[in-house]
Design a protein around this motif. Structure first.
Motif, PDB file in Angstrom:
ATOM      1  N   GLU A 227       0.832  -1.194   0.000  1.00  0.00           N
ATOM      2  CA  GLU A 227       0.000   0.000   0.000  1.00  0.00           C
ATOM      3  C   GLU A 227       0.875   1.256   0.000  1.00  0.00           C
ATOM      4  O   GLU A 227       0.574   2.238  -0.685  1.00  0.00           O
ATOM      5  CB  GLU A 227      -0.934  -0.017   1.209  1.00  0.00           C
ATOM      6  CG  GLU A 227      -2.025  -1.076   1.108  1.00  0.00           C
ATOM      7  CD  GLU A 227      -2.640  -1.434   2.453  1.00  0.00           C
ATOM      8  OE1 GLU A 227      -2.358  -0.713   3.445  1.00  0.00           O
ATOM      9  OE2 GLU A 227      -3.383  -2.436   2.520  1.00  0.00           O
ATOM     10  N   ALA A 228       1.991   1.214   0.747  1.00  0.00           N
ATOM     11  CA  ALA A 228       2.913   2.349   0.763  1.00  0.00           C
ATOM     12  C   ALA A 228       3.572   2.526  -0.605  1.00  0.00           C
ATOM     13  O   ALA A 228       3.754   3.662  -1.078  1.00  0.00           O
ATOM     14  CB  ALA A 228       3.971   2.149   1.848  1.00  0.00           C
ATOM     15  N   ALA A 229       3.941   1.411  -1.257  1.00  0.00           N
ATOM     16  CA  ALA A 229       4.536   1.494  -2.594  1.00  0.00           C
ATOM     17  C   ALA A 229       3.534   2.087  -3.583  1.00  0.00           C
ATOM     18  O   ALA A 229       3.881   2.944  -4.407  1.00  0.00           O
ATOM     19  CB  ALA A 229       4.986   0.112  -3.050  1.00  0.00           C
ATOM     20  N   ARG A 230       2.285   1.623  -3.515  1.00  0.00           N
ATOM     21  CA  ARG A 230       1.244   2.179  -4.390  1.00  0.00           C
ATOM     22  C   ARG A 230       1.076   3.680  -4.167  1.00  0.00           C
ATOM     23  O   ARG A 230       0.999   4.458  -5.129  1.00  0.00           O
ATOM     24  CB  ARG A 230      -0.078   1.477  -4.109  1.00  0.00           C
ATOM     25  CG  ARG A 230      -1.290   2.084  -4.830  1.00  0.00           C
ATOM     26  CD  ARG A 230      -2.582   1.772  -4.095  1.00  0.00           C
ATOM     27  NE  ARG A 230      -2.561   2.271  -2.722  1.00  0.00           N
ATOM     28  CZ  ARG A 230      -3.348   1.821  -1.752  1.00  0.00           C
ATOM     29  NH1 ARG A 230      -4.216   0.849  -1.989  1.00  0.00           N
ATOM     30  NH2 ARG A 230      -3.268   2.332  -0.533  1.00  0.00           N
ATOM     31  N   ASP A 231       1.055   4.101  -2.912  1.00  0.00           N
ATOM     32  CA  ASP A 231       0.870   5.518  -2.608  1.00  0.00           C
ATOM     33  C   ASP A 231       2.007   6.356  -3.173  1.00  0.00           C
ATOM     34  O   ASP A 231       1.792   7.481  -3.652  1.00  0.00           O
ATOM     35  CB  ASP A 231       0.754   5.720  -1.101  1.00  0.00           C
ATOM     36  CG  ASP A 231      -0.519   5.101  -0.519  1.00  0.00           C
ATOM     37  OD1 ASP A 231      -1.423   4.748  -1.313  1.00  0.00           O
ATOM     38  OD2 ASP A 231      -0.584   4.952   0.715  1.00  0.00           O
ATOM     39  N   PHE A 232       3.226   5.817  -3.129  1.00  0.00           N
ATOM     40  CA  PHE A 232       4.375   6.529  -3.693  1.00  0.00           C
ATOM     41  C   PHE A 232       4.222   6.678  -5.205  1.00  0.00           C
ATOM     42  O   PHE A 232       4.496   7.740  -5.768  1.00  0.00           O
ATOM     43  CB  PHE A 232       5.666   5.778  -3.364  1.00  0.00           C
ATOM     44  CG  PHE A 232       6.901   6.405  -3.951  1.00  0.00           C
ATOM     45  CD1 PHE A 232       7.599   7.378  -3.257  1.00  0.00           C
ATOM     46  CD2 PHE A 232       7.372   6.020  -5.201  1.00  0.00           C
ATOM     47  CE1 PHE A 232       8.740   7.961  -3.796  1.00  0.00           C
ATOM     48  CE2 PHE A 232       8.505   6.600  -5.761  1.00  0.00           C
ATOM     49  CZ  PHE A 232       9.183   7.574  -5.042  1.00  0.00           C
ATOM     50  N   VAL A 233       3.802   5.610  -5.866  1.00  0.00           N
ATOM     51  CA  VAL A 233       3.619   5.644  -7.313  1.00  0.00           C
ATOM     52  C   VAL A 233       2.583   6.696  -7.705  1.00  0.00           C
ATOM     53  O   VAL A 233       2.788   7.503  -8.618  1.00  0.00           O
ATOM     54  CB  VAL A 233       3.216   4.246  -7.840  1.00  0.00           C
ATOM     55  CG1 VAL A 233       2.798   4.302  -9.306  1.00  0.00           C
ATOM     56  CG2 VAL A 233       4.363   3.255  -7.650  1.00  0.00           C
ATOM     57  N   VAL A 234       1.464   6.713  -6.980  1.00  0.00           N
ATOM     58  CA  VAL A 234       0.394   7.671  -7.284  1.00  0.00           C
ATOM     59  C   VAL A 234       0.836   9.100  -6.963  1.00  0.00           C
ATOM     60  O   VAL A 234       0.569  10.033  -7.735  1.00  0.00           O
ATOM     61  CB  VAL A 234      -0.886   7.293  -6.500  1.00  0.00           C
ATOM     62  CG1 VAL A 234      -1.960   8.363  -6.668  1.00  0.00           C
ATOM     63  CG2 VAL A 234      -1.403   5.937  -6.973  1.00  0.00           C
ATOM     64  N   ALA A 235       1.525   9.271  -5.840  1.00  0.00           N
ATOM     65  CA  ALA A 235       2.016  10.607  -5.477  1.00  0.00           C
ATOM     66  C   ALA A 235       3.015  11.128  -6.503  1.00  0.00           C
ATOM     67  O   ALA A 235       3.154  12.346  -6.678  1.00  0.00           O
ATOM     68  CB  ALA A 235       2.652  10.576  -4.090  1.00  0.00           C
TER      69      ALA A 235
END
Length: 508
Positions: A227-235
Motif C-alpha cells: 500500500e505504501a509502494a502504491r501511494d508513492f507511485v500515485v504521489a
C-alpha cells in the motif's frame, strides 16, 4: 472502442510485489507508469493483507527476510518506521503430537518412539548407501535426501495436500528449490545441541533458509508495504488502476509501441507504452497476446494450485505460540494453521479473542473452492476440534479469503512448457518483460520476485538486456543465507553472474 487512451513509458500488469517494485523504482527514476490490477480493493497480490472489522489476515504468511542488502534497503525505504522484529516458531502436527522445527532431537525421539526413530535412521542410512541414481520426481529427491520413512512422515501427506497430486508426479525441481541445503545430520546435530542447552546462538538462517528463528514483519501485515509502494507511485503522478483486468495486448510492428486494453468497472481503457512488464500468470498472458503465440498450447498446459483461508475468531487467549502449524494428518483437509497475533499483535484488535487462519489447498472450481463461506467456517471449526486446538463453541466469528493461482505447479512438463513460451516471447518481443512468481511460473519468494523486477528496471533503463532475470536463482545464497542484508559484496558477485549477452530492448 476503449473510453480512456493513455500513453506511458511502461505499462505494468499486476500490483503484486514484482509489479509494484517495478512501478516504484520506475517512478523514482522519472518514468511514466500505469499499473493495472484486477483486484478491486487490495494491492500486494498474495502478499496483500485483508481486513475485516479490524482483523487482518495475511494470505499465506510472509516473513520479511533477505540476505540481499538491496532488497532490505528497498523494504526500509518504502516502509521506514513500521517494521517489528518477530520470533519465528513453527511446528509439525503428526499423529496427535507436535514436533518443533528446527528439530529437537530428544523431543522427536520421544514423540516417534525408539522403534520408529530407529527405522527412520535405518531408512536414511539405506538411502545414503544405495541412492536412486535416476532422480525424476519430488519423491525420488526427498527419499534420496532423507530416506523413505522420514519422507512418509514429514513430507508426503503435507506435500500432497498442498499440490493435489502424488509426490511421484511432482518435478524434483520443487524439492531441490525448497528443501535444498537442509541436512538431516545438520538438523539433528543442531537440535541435539539446543536440547542439551549447548547452542545459545540464534539460528539466523546461516546454514539453511528454513531454519530462520526471527524475522521482520510490517506491524499491520505485508499489505502495508505494498500500500505504501502504491501511494508513492500515485504521489509521483503515475496511476494504479484497480479492478482492471487485461483483455488484449498487441505490439505495433511499425512503431514498436504496445497497445494494451484493460477491462474496468466503467468500461475498457487503452494504454500505449514502449515497454510492458507482466506479472500475470503465463497461461493468462498467452491467451491475450495478439497475434496468439505459437506456444499458446504450452502455456495452456501450465497448472496452478489455489487455496483459501478460513479465519476463525475464538473466545480465548492465543491458542498456540506458533506463527503457523503444519498439519501432517490425513484425517483433516486443512494443511496449515496461521496464528495471526503471533505475526503481529496489531493483526488482532480484540485482546480477548484469538484469531487463526486455516489454509485449505484446492483447485479453483473444485468442491472446497465452491463451498459456501458458512460451510467452510463449519468445516474449520470441526477440524480445529478434531486436532484438539479449540472447542467449536468458543468460535464467535469466521471469514473466508480465496486466493486463485497461489502456487505455480511443478509437474513433469512445466519446465519444458515455460522454456518454450519464454523463448518465443523473448525472440519476438524484447520489450515485454515477465517478472514475479506467476509471471515466470517459478515459486519465487517475495524478495526473489522483487529482484526480478529490480533487474528488469535496470534493463529498461539501459535500453538493453544487461541482466537475464531467468538466471536469478530462486534459492540464491545471497538472498537466503546469513544475516539480513549483510552481503553487499556477495550480492554484487551473484548479480554479475546473471548478466546476459546484451540485446536491444528499445522499441523499433
Amino acid at each position: 472502442m476503449p473510453d480512456i487512451d493513455q500513453t506511458v513509458d511502461v505499462a505494468i500488469i499486476g500490483a503484486g510485489p514484482a509489479g509494484l517494485t517495478a512501478a516504484y523504482l520506475l517512478t523514482k527514476k522519472g518514468y511514466s507508469v500505469a499499473v493495472i490490477e484486477k483486484d478491486p480493493i487490495y494491492v500486494g497480490g498474495i502478499s496483500r493483507t485483508v481486513e475485516l472489522n479490524g482483523f487482518r489476515f495475511d494470505i499465506g504468511g510472509h516473513r520479511f527476510f533477505s540476505k540481499s542488502k538491496e532488497v532490505v534497503d528497498l523494504w526500509n525505504e518504502i516502509l521506514p518506521n513500521d517494521f517489528i522484529q518477530r520470533p519465528r516458531m513453527s511446528r509439525i502436527y503428526y499423529e496427535g503430537k507436535f514436533y518443533s522445527y528446527p528439530l529437537r532431537a530428544f523431543e522427536a525421539l520421544l514423540n516417534l518412539g525408539f522403534w520408529r526413530s530407529a527405522l527412520c535412521m535405518a531408512s536414511f542410512a539405506k538411502a545414503k548407501l544405495f541412492p536412486n541414481r535416476t532422480i525424476r520426481s519430488f519423491q525420488d529427491w526427498t527419499v534420496n535426501a532423507f530416506g523413505h520413512k522420514l519422507f512418509s512422515i514429514f513430507f508426503k501427506t503435507y506435500t500432497e495436500k498442498v499440490w493435489g497430486m502424488p509426490c511421484d508426479e511432482m518435478s524434483a525441481d520443487w524439492a531441490a528449490q525448497r528443501i535444498k541445503g537442509l541436512s538431516l545430520w545438520g538438523a539433528v546435530k543442531d537440535g541435539l545441541k539446543r536440547s542439551l542447552g549447548l547452542n545459545k546462538r540464534p539460528n539466523d538462517g546461516m546454514e539453511t533458509k528454513t531454519l530462520l528463528e526471527s524475522f521482520r514483519y510490517p506491524r499491520l501485515g505485508p499489505g502495508m508495504m505494498w500500500e505504501a509502494a502504491r501511494d508513492f507511485v500515485v504521489a509521483g503522478g503515475n496511476s494504479v488502476l484497480m479492478a482492471h483486468s487485461l483483455e488484449r495486448l498487441a505490439r505495433n510492428d511499425v512503431s514498436g509501441q504496445w497497445q494494451m486494453v484493460a477491462k474496468g468497472p466503467d468500461g475498457d481503457i487503452s494504454l500505449t507504452s514502449a515497454h510492458v512488464i507482466s506479472s500475470a500468470p503465463m497461461r493468462e498472458l498467452a491467451g491475450r497476446i495478439h497475434p496468439l503465440p505459437a506456444t499458446l498450447g504450452n502455456a495452456m498446459e501450465l497448472k496452478y494450485r489455489d487455496f483459501l483461508t478460513v479465519a476463525l475468531m475464538i473466545r480465548s487467549e492465543d491458542l498456540f505460540p506458533d506463527n503457523w502449524i503444519y498439519i501432517h494428518d490425513s484425517k483433516v483437509q486443512v494443511g496449515r494453521i496461521q496464528n495471526f497475533r503471533s505475526w503481529s499483535p496489531e493483526m488482532v484488535p480484540d485482546p480477548t479473542l484469538a484469531c487463526v487462519g486455516l489454509e485449505y489447498f484446492c483447485f479453483e472450481g473444485d468442491g472446497l473452492w465452491s463451498s459456501s463461506d458458512a460451510d467452510l467456517v463449519e468445516l474449520a471449526k470441526k477440524e480445529m476440534a478434531l486436532l484438539g486446538l479449540c472447542d467449536p463453541a468458543d468460535v464467535v466469528g469466521g471469514a473466508v479469503v480465496r486466493q486463485e493461482k497461489a502456487y505455480p505447479v511443478y509437474d513433469d512438463d512445466y519446465a519444458v512448457n515455460v522454456l518454450a513460451m519464454r523463448t518465443e516471447l523473448q525472440q519476438l518481443y524484447p520489450t515485454l518483460h515477465l517478472v514475479g512468481r506467476n509471471g515466470m511460473h517459478r515459486y519465487n519468494n517475495q524478495d526473489h520476485a522483487m529482484m526480478t523486477a529490480m533487474l528488469t528496471v535496470r534493463n529498461i533503463e539501459a535500453g538493453e538486456t544487461i541482466y537475464d532475470i531467468w538466471a536469478v536463482n530462486e534459492d540464491a545464497e545471497y538472498h537466503e543465507a546469513g544475516e539480513e542484508g549483510q552481503d553487499a559484496a556477495g550480492e554484487q558477485a551473484a548479480l554479475s553472474s546473471v548478466r546476459s549477452v546484451p540485446g536491444r530492448l528499445k522499441a523499433a
